[in-house]
Write an enzyme that holds these catalytic residues in place. Structure first.
Site, PDB file in Angstrom:
ATOM      1  NE  ARG A   1      16.607  19.401  14.675  1.00  0.00           N
ATOM      2  CZ  ARG A   1      16.558  20.482  15.448  1.00  0.00           C
ATOM      3  NH1 ARG A   1      16.467  20.343  16.754  1.00  0.00           N
ATOM      4  NH2 ARG A   1      16.619  21.679  14.911  1.00  0.00           N
TER       5      ARG A   1
ATOM      6  CG  ASP B   1      -4.966   2.303  -3.202  1.00  0.00           C
ATOM      7  OD1 ASP B   1      -4.877   2.676  -2.018  1.00  0.00           O
ATOM      8  OD2 ASP B   1      -5.713   1.382  -3.566  1.00  0.00           O
TER       9      ASP B   1
ATOM     10  N   GLY C   1      -2.057  11.652   3.180  1.00  0.00           N
ATOM     11  CA  GLY C   1      -1.684  12.627   2.147  1.00  0.00           C
ATOM     12  C   GLY C   1      -0.751  12.111   1.071  1.00  0.00           C
ATOM     13  CE  LYS C   2      -0.526   5.983   1.188  1.00  0.00           C
ATOM     14  NZ  LYS C   2      -1.458   6.254   2.317  1.00  0.00           N
TER      15      LYS C   2
ATOM     16  CG  HIS D   1      -1.811   1.185   1.315  1.00  0.00           C
ATOM     17  ND1 HIS D   1      -2.784   1.451   0.378  1.00  0.00           N
ATOM     18  CD2 HIS D   1      -1.886   2.196   2.219  1.00  0.00           C
ATOM     19  CE1 HIS D   1      -3.417   2.565   0.707  1.00  0.00           C
ATOM     20  NE2 HIS D   1      -2.884   3.035   1.821  1.00  0.00           N
TER      21      HIS D   1
ATOM     22  N   GLY E   1      -5.099   8.095   4.200  1.00  0.00           N
ATOM     23  CA  GLY E   1      -5.587   9.442   4.431  1.00  0.00           C
ATOM     24  C   GLY E   1      -4.545  10.428   4.903  1.00  0.00           C
TER      25      GLY E   1
END
Length: 315
Positions: free
Chosen positions: A246, A180, A161-162, A141, A159
């Site tokens: 970071r 998807d 934001g891909k 997925h 959901g």
């Protein structure tokens, strides 16, 4: 993981072969082994260690040997070979099997093909093609996008934001491979190739809008059939309790089918431009592959600065 097989029809079409036995039902045979065999010893009657499940290639040398035999001996030797339940036989280098060989192929229902290409050239191409077709396959997925030549797999919860990130990347000139669901094939110990399922190819689902056809809206230059998977971007909800990398001195990896792919975990907060982040990650990944690591360069500068200050203070 899906175990693939190659039909005789696919072999004939993709390798541009001439079918010498069109009356044989090719649906009875398939290819499941990503190797080939040139039956040299087998044509002399030696069948120990015979890999009969492989595609059988008869080139000019093997064919010349058969032609040197009497009709009776040639028929006997070839019948002993073709009766061993081989998937198919391919004659190369413009050689033309006689009617007695084709009759034996019909007797044992073995599809027989021919090609004008030289044996070595054809064999190399066939091995490459079979290995790709029969490579171990899984479905993941996620979204796969070609960003500056790097295959970037974007994963994360449903959901998050891909698809929206992929759409923005497409608008910026990059290319969609799959939305998807991404089908991943292991074509070697270092290479994974991703593609889209036939049913969803070129489509993106956007919540609140529905299904859009990327190829129709943005043109054929906005899509691509397959691409290697070079980098994984994991999108996740921002967690203030979690410590995020970071500097990037140590690489993280995601493993698919035993192959490790460099990955980055990207925390999502309102206002973050995901497309720019993905683009930068792809460029940075390419830069590292070319021998330059910005994080290590910064680390060297910091260490040199500390060393110089110690020298100035006489330490």
């Amino acid at each position: 993981m899906v175990k693939e097989k190659i039909s005789m029809e696919t072999l004939e079409r993709e390798m541009d072969l001439k079918n010498l036995t069109p009356d044989i039902d090719m649906g009875l045979r398939s290819i499941a082994i990503p190797e080939i065999n040139r039956p040299a010893l087998q044509l002399t009657g030696y069948f120990a260690h015979f890999e009969n499940e492989r595609v059988q290639i008869i080139g000019y040398v093997e064919f010349s040997y058969l032609e040197s035999l009497s009709l009776e001996e040639r028929t006997e030797r070839y019948e002993a070979f073709i009766s061993k339940d081989v998937p198919c036989v391919i004659f190369t280098t413009r050689v033309k099997p006689g009617p007695e060989l084709l009759e034996l192929a019909r007797k044992y229902q073995v599809p027989t093909f021919s090609t004008n290409r030289p044996t070595s050239e054809f064999s190399a191409e066939l091995i490459r093609w079979i290995n790709v077709k029969l490579a171990p396959t899984i479905s993941i997925h996620g979204v796969l996008v070609d960003v500056y030549g790097e295959g970037v797999m974007i994963t994360g919860e449903s959901g998050i934001g891909k698809s929206e990130a992929a759409l923005e990347l497409i608008k910026r000139g990059h290319r969609l491979i799959s939305d998807d669901v991404v089908q991943i094939k292991k074509v070697s110990d270092i290479t994974l190739v991703g593609t889209a399922p036939d049913i969803t190819r070129h489509f993106i689902e956007l919540r609140g809008i529905g299904i859009i056809d990327v190829k129709t809206i943005f043109g054929v230059a906005s899509v691509e059939a397959t691409h290697t998977i070079d980098l994984v971007i994991k999108l996740e909800e921002w967690n203030k309790e979690k410590l995020y990398d970071r500097l990037g001195l140590e690489e993280e990896y995601t493993e698919y089918l035993g192959n490790k792919i460099v990955s980055h975990s990207i925390p999502i907060r309102p206002g973050r431009n995901l497309a720019i982040i993905v683009e930068t990650a792809a460029i940075n990944h390419r830069q590292k592959n070319m021998g330059y690591n910005a994080a290590k360069e910064l680390y060297k500068r910091v260490q040199n600065n500390i060393r110089n200050k110690r020298l100035e203070h006489g330490e």
